[in-house]
Design an enzyme around this catalytic site. Sequence first.
Site, short mmCIF file in Angstrom:
data_model
loop_
_atom_site.label_atom_id
_atom_site.label_comp_id
_atom_site.label_asym_id
_atom_site.label_seq_id
_atom_site.Cartn_x
_atom_site.Cartn_y
_atom_site.Cartn_z
N CYS A 1 0.24 4.18 -13.76
CA CYS A 1 -0.72 3.49 -12.88
C CYS A 1 -1.71 2.70 -13.74
CB CYS A 1 -1.46 4.50 -12.02
SG CYS A 1 -2.86 3.80 -11.12
N CYS B 1 2.46 2.40 -9.22
CA CYS B 1 2.24 3.34 -8.12
C CYS B 1 3.26 3.11 -7.01
CB CYS B 1 0.83 3.21 -7.55
SG CYS B 1 -0.40 4.11 -8.50
N THR C 1 -3.06 20.96 -25.62
CA THR C 1 -3.78 19.68 -25.58
C THR C 1 -5.30 19.92 -25.62
OG1 THR C 1 -2.00 18.42 -24.58
CG2 THR C 1 -4.24 17.67 -24.08
N CYS D 1 -0.93 -0.41 -7.31
CA CYS D 1 -0.37 -1.24 -8.39
C CYS D 1 1.16 -1.14 -8.39
CB CYS D 1 -0.95 -0.81 -9.74
SG CYS D 1 -0.33 0.78 -10.34
N HIS E 1 -6.16 20.18 -29.10
CA HIS E 1 -6.13 18.84 -29.71
C HIS E 1 -7.36 18.02 -29.31
CE1 HIS E 1 -2.28 19.78 -31.26
NE2 HIS E 1 -1.55 19.48 -30.21
N CYS F 1 -4.29 24.82 -22.45
CA CYS F 1 -3.15 24.08 -22.98
C CYS F 1 -3.40 23.73 -24.44
CB CYS F 1 -3.00 22.81 -22.15
SG CYS F 1 -1.67 21.72 -22.64
ZN LIG Z 1 -1.62 20.67 -20.61
ZN LIG Z 2 -1.76 2.51 -9.48
#
Ligand SMILES: [Zn+2]
Ligand SMILES: [Zn+2]
Length: 340
Positions: free
Chosen positions: A108, A100, A41, A97, A44, A39
């Site tokens: 989350c 979630c 990313t 949480c 990056h 990816c």
């Molecule tokens: Zn990705």
């Molecule tokens: Zn959570």
Amino acid sequence: MKAVRIHGYHQQPVVDDIPEPKISGPLDVIVKIGGAGVCRTDLHIIEGQWEQAMNPALPYVLGHENAGWIQEIGSAVTNVAVGDTVILHPTPTCGLCHACRAGDDMHCENNSFPGLSHDGGMAEYLLTSARCCVKLDPSTQPKDVAALADAGITAYHAVRKALPLLYPGTSAVVIGAGGLGHIGIQCVAALTAADLIVVDRNPDALKLAEQLGAAHTVVADGNHVAAVQELTKGGAHVVFDFVAEQGAENEGWAMTRRAGSYYVIGYGGELHIPTLDVIGTERNVIGNIVGTYNDLAELMVLAQAGKVTLHTRTYPLAQAPEALADLDAGRVRGRAILVP
Ligand SMILES: [Zn+2]
Ligand SMILES: [Zn+2]
């Protein structure tokens, strides 16, 4: 096992021999990786752009777009069994949480991000959570779908959120028909009756966009904002910006009609919008980060029905450095996938 690890920023990752991960928690699962997406990313990450946000301990294993087969499960796992074919939501979450319980996995309070915060899936095995596993038809080849785990879910998430705005008679613009955009086009075409306009610099990408369901294509040649304004009679109800840098972000805002919504999915640029313009036209700017577990499960229904398909090129795991270099140099058509 073999794994692709980053040892330092601004250095090529290295294929190392490291111990296999071990189950420790009751909801842990170990997945034998069948495909790991490469990816932008990851580039990056190597450039150090994610260091501050994630602060991972180096070296660690890259890879956040993963699919494979269940190898081993923790004592409390009931939703998958050894041998199941799975695609993995990128972030293990707590399930307890507020976010979630609202199904909002990306927010989350206790989540982690394998491949960004600690060991990911560019390896033979990955340790993750039962909560990440979306079970697939056993005939599915993980390498064919792995990139849906991040690129696909991100495009789907934005389109899914915009569905109430895209009733018949509306118009939608997709800016950028590349890795994420070509999935976004298919999602708009599969889920809405909106008139779909795709904008890209590359005429070849626009040809693909037409095959995937674009009603109109516009070459980004300098006159594209005016062309979209004309096609939509004053701007689109929804603009999905898969580029959002190098000026596309302010053009995308300008393509959005009064009371319309501008969805930011790509990143890197900066929006400059007078607040008078925001109140005077009641336009909205909507951020999008990856997607929920249910988004991924729904996207896999579309994928298994053949309504969303990925263009991929596979590389053996040991050729990860070449795959990253090819991506960086623009030599990958579709998505690069590592296969251990
Ligand atoms: Zn990705
Ligand atoms: Zn959570």
